[in-house]
Design an enzyme around this catalytic site. Structure first.
Site, PDB file in Angstrom:
ATOM      1  N   LYS A  77       0.831  -1.198   0.000  1.00 38.04           N
ATOM      2  CA  LYS A  77       0.000   0.000   0.000  1.00 38.04           C
ATOM      3  C   LYS A  77       0.869   1.252   0.000  1.00 38.04           C
ATOM      4  O   LYS A  77       1.934   1.302   0.628  1.00 38.04           O
ATOM      5  CB  LYS A  77      -0.922  -0.028   1.224  1.00 38.04           C
ATOM      6  CG  LYS A  77      -1.981   1.059   1.252  1.00 38.04           C
ATOM      7  CD  LYS A  77      -2.922   0.837   2.430  1.00 38.04           C
ATOM      8  CE  LYS A  77      -3.973   1.930   2.552  1.00 38.04           C
ATOM      9  NZ  LYS A  77      -4.895   1.698   3.691  1.00 38.04           N
ATOM     10  N   SER A 152      -9.493   2.824   2.886  1.00 31.75           N
ATOM     11  CA  SER A 152      -8.441   3.444   2.110  1.00 31.75           C
ATOM     12  C   SER A 152      -7.559   2.472   1.344  1.00 31.75           C
ATOM     13  O   SER A 152      -6.672   2.881   0.600  1.00 31.75           O
ATOM     14  CB  SER A 152      -7.563   4.294   3.030  1.00 31.75           C
ATOM     15  OG  SER A 152      -6.885   3.482   3.993  1.00 31.75           O
ATOM     16  N   SER A 176     -10.551   0.420   6.831  1.00 30.36           N
ATOM     17  CA  SER A 176      -9.920   0.605   5.522  1.00 30.36           C
ATOM     18  C   SER A 176      -9.481  -0.662   4.819  1.00 30.36           C
ATOM     19  O   SER A 176      -9.072  -0.605   3.664  1.00 30.36           O
ATOM     20  CB  SER A 176      -8.716   1.545   5.658  1.00 30.36           C
ATOM     21  OG  SER A 176      -9.147   2.862   5.922  1.00 30.36           O
TER      22      SER A 176
END
Length: 467
Positions: A77, A152, A176
């Site tokens: 990520k 996210s 997320s």
């Protein structure tokens, strides 16, 4: 014969160990797909040459003692520090940022022999529950490319759901991992507080956030948790060691469990789509058919906890500062939350943390008689790109996010492990997740139950359009 990307991550690992496919062949297969098929906003930065070099260094097979994911492609990520690789934190203010060090998550994935293809997209500082960064196109669910992948960890979820990597790491401070798992039809696992080290930044003084797994199967998610889990000597808190590999827990029967369930939103007045209620009801019946006792309970967190959480969230956003002279490049939502966070005094922040921990203690006490808790994951199926974002009115943006995610943050507050499972699809073909949470440090039980659910109501045959 199945294509490589049709296989699970663990099945690919078996092929590597048998020397039927090399890590480099796997990397090349997925790099070609990522280059050709990333119409879902999965990657903000592809690191093809670095991936090939890492795969070559792993050799043709797996050494003695290598983990089950050795040689398997994955991705990191864009919030996680990766030495020598552009890491933007989803922000235009950091569009040229290249860290000199890697964080614990990146190091753990490398140590497990996973080959990262690049950095997956995330919204600015990982704050919103949608992934629409200014440094990359929006991340969308491959089930309907007009709808968002959630956030996210939206880029990571889009990558896995589109078959661009077999599994990926995400992070979760208020949902997320589980939010994009629901939007993309995946398993999204948020482990217990302290299960995975936050080394070296330790940027969350509250303990809301953690790394975790996004995968197509429960077993793959468990295997990635095995790779990521572990504490470092400097960690401020940690979960007790597990009784063995988390992957092994997937092969054990969970026994007869006591399941608490509630559907009323923790965030009051959030409307809930009937499809999400249907998914929750169907999951309740499935659990009962598997021999578990399902009981309705009251919402374990009071309405006052929402405002306290918002205060802490705003302060955490304010800790993510822009480089000097680039503050105007931050999104309106980030600036609004930052101003709100900076208005909180030190004593007020301390009182908020204390209040949040007392709310968590009360919730954990109320839920202690139950083995797991069942809720919907989200209040709606995936929404259209831009439906939540409102740059002209950041407060309205924030309220829309809260209404979309009225359950997920509860388990960040309590530190409980939680998983979103892809158990439902709407008549239009949109995925809808259902969420299970277990007592702190009981990931093994959660994974055992999740594997039982997957065996009873399998979803592995489903493939998103364009697969």
């Amino acid at each position: 014969m199945a294509d490589l990307h049709d296989l699970t991550a663990l099945e690919q690992g078996v092929l590597v160990r048998r020397r039927e496919v090399s890590p480099l062949e796997l990397a090349e297969h997925y790099l070609e797909r990522a280059d050709r098929l990333d119409s879902v906003g999965a990657f903000v930065t592809l690191t093809a040459d670095r991936a090939r070099e890492a795969a070559r260094d792993l050799g043709a097979g797996a050494p003695e003692g290598a983990g089950p994911l050795h040689g398997v492609p994955s991705a990191i990520k864009d919030l996680n520090l990766t030495a020598g690789v552009r890491t933007t934190f989803g922000s235009a203010a950091y569009d040229d940022h290249v860290p000199e060090i890697s964080d614990g998550v990146t190091l753990a994935m490398e140590a497990a022999g996973l080959v990262s293809l690049g950095k997956t997209s995330t919204p600015e500082f990982g704050s919103p529950c949608y992934t629409e960064p200014d440094v990359a196109p929006p991340s969308v669910t491959p089930w309907d490319r007009t709808r968002g992948a959630g956030g996210s960890s939206g880029g990571a979820a889009a990558a896995v759901a589109a078959g661009l990597v077999p599994l990926a790491q995400g992070s979760d401070g208020g949902g997320s991992i589980r939010i994009p798992a629901s939007c993309c039809g995946l398993v999204g696992l948020k482990p217990s507080r302290g299960r995975i080290s936050g080394f070296p930044m330790y940027g969350d003084p509250i303990g809301l956030g953690t790394a975790g797994s996004l995968a197509r199967t429960v077993r793959d998610a468990a295997a990635l948790l095995d790779a990521l889990a572990g504490r470092r000597s400097g960690d401020p808190f940690w979960a007790p060691p597990s009784g063995g590999p988390f992957l092994a827990a997937c092969d054990r029967e969970p026994g007869r469990l006591r399941v608490a369930r509630f559907v009323a939103p923790v965030i009051a007045d959030a409307p809930v789509d009937p499809e999400c209620v249907q998914a929750w009801e169907d999951a309740s019946r499935l659990l009962e058919s598997l021999g578990h006792d399902v009981e309705d309970v009251a919402v374990p967190l009071p309405p006052e906890a929402v405002g306290v959480f918002e205060t802490c969230w705003a302060v955490l956003t304010a800790l993510s500062t822009a480089p000097a002279g680039r503050e105007e490049q931050l999104r309106p939502l980030t600036r609004w939350l930052t101003e709100r966070g900076r208005a909180v005094s030190g004593p007020e922040f301390g009182l908020a943390i204390g209040a949040l921990r007392r709310f968590a203690a009360d919730a954990l006490t109320a839920l202690a008689p139950y083995d797991v808790v069942l809720t919907p994951t989200l209040a709606a199926p995936p929404v259209r790109v831009g439906a939540l974002r409102d740059d002209a009115d950041p407060q309205a943006d924030f309220e829309a996010q809260k209404a979309f995610t009225p359950w997920t943050s509860a388990w960040n507050v309590t530190g409980m492990p939680a998983v979103s499972l892809p158990l439902h699809w709407t008549p239009e073909g949109l995925p809808v997740g259902v969420m299970l949470a277990a007592r702190p440090a009981e990931e093994e039980l959660l994974l055992s139950l999740s594997a039982q659910v997957e065996a009873a109501a399998p979803w592995g045959h489903r493939r998103a359009p364009g697969w």
